[in-house]
Design an enzyme around this catalytic site. Structure first.
Site, PDB file in Angstrom:
ATOM      1  N   ASN A 155       0.818  -1.228   0.000  1.00  0.00           N
ATOM      2  CA  ASN A 155       0.000   0.000   0.000  1.00  0.00           C
ATOM      3  C   ASN A 155       0.848   1.273   0.000  1.00  0.00           C
ATOM      4  O   ASN A 155       0.461   2.281  -0.587  1.00  0.00           O
ATOM      5  CB  ASN A 155      -1.027  -0.013   1.132  1.00  0.00           C
ATOM      6  CG  ASN A 155      -0.435  -0.160   2.499  1.00  0.00           C
ATOM      7  OD1 ASN A 155       0.698  -0.619   2.638  1.00  0.00           O
ATOM      8  ND2 ASN A 155      -1.167   0.225   3.514  1.00  0.00           N
ATOM      9  N   SER A 232      -0.518  -7.687   7.011  1.00  0.00           N
ATOM     10  CA  SER A 232      -1.788  -8.051   7.649  1.00  0.00           C
ATOM     11  C   SER A 232      -1.559  -8.751   8.988  1.00  0.00           C
ATOM     12  O   SER A 232      -0.491  -9.321   9.243  1.00  0.00           O
ATOM     13  CB  SER A 232      -2.581  -8.961   6.724  1.00  0.00           C
ATOM     14  OG  SER A 232      -1.875 -10.174   6.556  1.00  0.00           O
ATOM     15  N   GLU A 251       4.083  -4.335  12.341  1.00  0.00           N
ATOM     16  CA  GLU A 251       3.089  -3.263  12.132  1.00  0.00           C
ATOM     17  C   GLU A 251       1.960  -3.869  11.315  1.00  0.00           C
ATOM     18  O   GLU A 251       2.122  -4.126  10.126  1.00  0.00           O
ATOM     19  CB  GLU A 251       3.744  -2.095  11.376  1.00  0.00           C
ATOM     20  CG  GLU A 251       4.830  -1.398  12.153  1.00  0.00           C
ATOM     21  CD  GLU A 251       4.298  -0.639  13.367  1.00  0.00           C
ATOM     22  OE1 GLU A 251       3.096  -0.316  13.408  1.00  0.00           O
ATOM     23  OE2 GLU A 251       5.088  -0.384  14.289  1.00  0.00           O
ATOM     24  N   CYS A 285      -3.450   1.408   6.573  1.00  0.00           N
ATOM     25  CA  CYS A 285      -3.704   0.669   7.821  1.00  0.00           C
ATOM     26  C   CYS A 285      -4.409   1.545   8.846  1.00  0.00           C
ATOM     27  O   CYS A 285      -5.205   1.056   9.643  1.00  0.00           O
ATOM     28  CB  CYS A 285      -2.395   0.140   8.384  1.00  0.00           C
ATOM     29  SG  CYS A 285      -1.166   1.434   8.556  1.00  0.00           S
TER      30      CYS A 285
HETATM   31  P1  NAD Z   1       0.085  -9.305   3.656  1.00  0.00           P
HETATM   32  O1  NAD Z   1       0.209  -9.702   5.073  1.00  0.00           O
HETATM   33  O2  NAD Z   1      -0.740 -10.143   2.763  1.00  0.00           O
HETATM   34  O3  NAD Z   1       1.498  -9.190   2.972  1.00  0.00           O
HETATM   35  C1  NAD Z   1       2.525  -8.381   3.524  1.00  0.00           C
HETATM   36  C2  NAD Z   1       3.861  -8.932   3.113  1.00  0.00           C
HETATM   37  O4  NAD Z   1       4.049 -10.203   3.727  1.00  0.00           O
HETATM   38  C3  NAD Z   1       4.017  -9.160   1.611  1.00  0.00           C
HETATM   39  O5  NAD Z   1       5.312  -8.794   1.233  1.00  0.00           O
HETATM   40  C4  NAD Z   1       3.816 -10.653   1.479  1.00  0.00           C
HETATM   41  O6  NAD Z   1       4.456 -11.179   0.344  1.00  0.00           O
HETATM   42  C5  NAD Z   1       4.466 -11.142   2.757  1.00  0.00           C
HETATM   43  N1  NAD Z   1       4.044 -12.468   3.211  1.00  0.00           N
HETATM   44  C6  NAD Z   1       2.870 -13.100   2.967  1.00  0.00           C
HETATM   45  N2  NAD Z   1       2.860 -14.316   3.551  1.00  0.00           N
HETATM   46  C7  NAD Z   1       4.041 -14.461   4.171  1.00  0.00           C
HETATM   47  C8  NAD Z   1       4.625 -15.499   4.948  1.00  0.00           C
HETATM   48  N3  NAD Z   1       3.976 -16.635   5.203  1.00  0.00           N
HETATM   49  N4  NAD Z   1       5.869 -15.306   5.444  1.00  0.00           N
HETATM   50  C9  NAD Z   1       6.536 -14.161   5.204  1.00  0.00           C
HETATM   51  N5  NAD Z   1       6.038 -13.145   4.477  1.00  0.00           N
HETATM   52  C10 NAD Z   1       4.803 -13.287   3.965  1.00  0.00           C
HETATM   53  O7  NAD Z   1      -0.441  -7.804   3.680  1.00  0.00           O
HETATM   54  P2  NAD Z   1      -0.734  -6.871   2.437  1.00  0.00           P
HETATM   55  O8  NAD Z   1      -2.042  -7.291   1.872  1.00  0.00           O
HETATM   56  O9  NAD Z   1       0.449  -6.796   1.550  1.00  0.00           O
HETATM   57  O10 NAD Z   1      -0.849  -5.446   3.143  1.00  0.00           O
HETATM   58  C11 NAD Z   1      -2.032  -4.965   3.673  1.00  0.00           C
HETATM   59  C12 NAD Z   1      -2.024  -5.142   5.171  1.00  0.00           C
HETATM   60  O11 NAD Z   1      -0.918  -4.450   5.730  1.00  0.00           O
HETATM   61  C13 NAD Z   1      -3.251  -4.531   5.825  1.00  0.00           C
HETATM   62  O12 NAD Z   1      -3.734  -5.400   6.812  1.00  0.00           O
HETATM   63  C14 NAD Z   1      -2.722  -3.259   6.448  1.00  0.00           C
HETATM   64  O13 NAD Z   1      -3.466  -2.787   7.525  1.00  0.00           O
HETATM   65  C15 NAD Z   1      -1.354  -3.665   6.834  1.00  0.00           C
HETATM   66  N6  NAD Z   1      -0.504  -2.472   6.986  1.00  0.00           N
HETATM   67  C16 NAD Z   1      -0.122  -2.105   8.240  1.00  0.00           C
HETATM   68  C17 NAD Z   1       0.636  -0.951   8.426  1.00  0.00           C
HETATM   69  C18 NAD Z   1       1.084  -0.519   9.788  1.00  0.00           C
HETATM   70  O14 NAD Z   1       2.010   0.282   9.872  1.00  0.00           O
HETATM   71  N7  NAD Z   1       0.480  -1.001  10.857  1.00  0.00           N
HETATM   72  C19 NAD Z   1       1.008  -0.195   7.323  1.00  0.00           C
HETATM   73  C20 NAD Z   1       0.588  -0.593   6.065  1.00  0.00           C
HETATM   74  C21 NAD Z   1      -0.160  -1.751   5.911  1.00  0.00           C
END
Ligand code: NAD
Length: 483
Positions: A155, A232, A251, A285
């Site tokens: 994002n 996530s 995060e 987020c």
């Molecule tokens: P996601 O969890 O699907 O993916 C995030 C990252 O994790 C990607 O690079 C993905 O390839 C990787 N990933 C997926 N499975 C994995 C595994 N088993 N082991 C290691 N890495 C893995 O999230 P997304 O859809 O890319 O992002 C959206 C989410 O991120 C939303 O829930 C949002 O709220 C959150 N977010 C949080 C913040 C914060 O600062 N709190 C900021 C931005 C986004």
């Protein structure tokens, strides 16, 4: 039809200072059109191990590099990002889908992030501490943790990585960075800019691939000392399990309420709630996850929210005048639709929008949406929607407002609108979120301030931002001298 625009970016892993291709590939897609714009490596576990080995080989040398030299490298990277701001922003819009003005702002913040890390690292110190034993001089020093695994979402695919990369290298760590697959092309472009700015080989290694393979291989690797992850809640939990025992900075998601009391400035509350829902098409987020409004102001607030939604112009992120691009991927688009359908089936009323707009290009465009009469058990209230939607719930008094706000698994960021500062502070103290903004929306934050989820919630562990990240990414070591 015109041939799709293929940007001139190196599409490879960057390991130990070399660009390395991978036999298996995956497409980079323009979410506004659905066109493939590049082919990216789809790295397996062996490549991940090579990236970790490169980071490990560089770790001792980089940790021993004087802090002023590390800071100078960060400043050089900041200048290089500034010099490439337009090109990076265009690529960011192309691959992520956000409008060009937002992309340009994001790249600017990334340069600021490297400059901030350069400033702060020169001021970071330990302490001397008293001891009962008069023969002891006790001090604490901060040292790099070693090889950091950094895994980031799509994002904010430039700024969020920099929130780890800049403090991480400034404090002397080396890094294996695994960006989200759907925004890995802009990660390659950022890596190229960083390389050209003079970063020594192996200090940052870019590993492109799917999270469940490339990301997981980094998390479990014994030579990876610590993990920084934004994404996530579900993936965060898996990483916490797979990386058990390693220092973790997580995060995660949010579903932040914006609480609007009867004495609030309704114009300001509506502007902040709408801004927090439509910025980056709601894929934030800390977005306005839901609006909780006192029953006496809910009609007026909804009218204003609809006015804001009606002013939004969804469309091509490169067109002047567009305010909202497409959603980034099919998974998030399906979730937005599912949450709206669930709410409508259970009696919520759509005041504006509510539907996809396939006529605008790909199937990932969605109307800016305001939906009222939302109730507690609807998915749109309970879960993170991550789309351009403002769900509105009404409350009768402060107790019910708090009850609704607290009835959530998330605790990231909250906005509270009231002219009664005492009430604002009372609510701020009662909600277990990392951030509560009184008379501002849930998205307000600046890069030097602590950002993160509240304990006991699914929103994460630790704080990102400024000195807080630098402390999290370093080891606090006690050294004593017997005099
Ligand atoms: P996601 O969890 O699907 O993916 C995030 C990252 O994790 C990607 O690079 C993905 O390839 C990787 N990933 C997926 N499975 C994995 C595994 N088993 N082991 C290691 N890495 C893995 O999230 P997304 O859809 O890319 O992002 C959206 C989410 O991120 C939303 O829930 C949002 O709220 C959150 N977010 C949080 C913040 C914060 O600062 N709190 C900021 C931005 C986004």
């Amino acid at each position: 039809m015109d041939a799709p625009y293929m940007p001139a970016v190196k599409t490879a892993n960057y390991i130990g200072g070399s660009w390395v291709s991978e036999p298996e590939t995956m497409p980079a897609v323009n979410p506004a059109t659905g066109e493939t714009i590049a082919n990216l490596p789809k790295s397996g576990r062996e490549t991940a191990a090579r990236a970790v080995a490169a980071a490990k080989a560089a770790a001792a040398g980089w940790a021993a590099t004087p802090v002023f030299e590390r800071a100078a490298v960060c400043v050089a990277i900041a200048s290089a990002i500034d010099a490439q701001r337009d090109a990076l922003a265009r690529l960011l819009s192309l691959e992520q889908g956000k409008i060009l003005a937002e992309a340009t702002g994001e790249v600017g913040k990334a340069a600021d992030g490297f400059r901030l890390a350069a400033e702060l690292v020169k001021q970071m110190g330990g302490q001397t501490l008293p001891a009962e034993d008069p023969t002891k001089l006790v001090m604490t020093i901060r040292q790099p943790r070693g090889v950091y695994g950094v895994i980031t979402p799509w994002n904010f695919p430039v700024n969020i990585p920099v929130e780890y990369l800049a403090p991480g290298i400034a404090t002397g760590n080396t890094i294996v960075w695994v960006p989200a697959p759907s925004t890995s092309l802009v990660a390659c472009a950022l890596m190229e800019v960083i390389e050209k700015a003079g970063l020594p080989a192996g200090v940052i290694n870019l590993l492109i691939g799917e999270g469940a393979t490339a990301g997981d291989a980094v998390v479990v690797h014994p030579d990876v000392a610590a993990i920084g992850f934004t994404g996530s809640a579900a993936t965060g939990r898996r990483i916490a399990e797979r990386g058990a025992g390693k220092p973790l900075l997580l995060e995660l998601g949010g579903n932040g309420p914006v609480v609007v009391f009867e004495d609030a400035d309704i114009d300001a509350a509506a502007a902040a709630a709408a801004g927090g829902a439509f910025f980056n098409a709601g894929q934030v987020c800390a977005a306005t996850g839901r609006v909780l409004a006192h029953h006496s102001v809910v009609d007026r607030l909804c009218e204003k929210l609809v006015e804001h939604a009606a002013r939004q112009v969804p469309g091509d992120p490169f067109h002047q005048g567009t305010t909202m691009g497409p959603l980034n991927n099919a998974k998030v688009a399906a979730k937005v639709k599912e949450h709206i359908d669930d709410a409508v089936a259970a009696g919520a009323r759509i005041l504006h929008g509510g539907k996809p707009r396939p006529d605008l290009g790909s199937g990932l465009f969605f109307e800016p949406t305001v939906i009222r009469d939302v109730t507690r058990d609807m998915k749109i209230n309970r879960e993170e929607t991550f789309g351009p939607v403002v769900p509105v719930l009404a409350f009768k008094d402060e107790n019910e407002a708090l009850d609704l706000a607290l009835d959530s698994e998330y605790g990231l960021s909250v906005g509270v609108f009231t002219r009664d500062v005492t009430r604002g502070v009372k609510v701020a103290k009662a909600i277990p979120a990392g951030i509560v903004n009184i008379n501002a929306g849930s998205t307000w934050w600046e890069i030097h301030l602590p950002f993160g989820g509240g304990s006991g919630t699914k929103s994460g562990i630790g704080r990102l931002g400024g000195i807080h990240t630098m402390e999290a990414m370093t080891e606090l070591k006690m050294v004593t001298i017997t005099l």
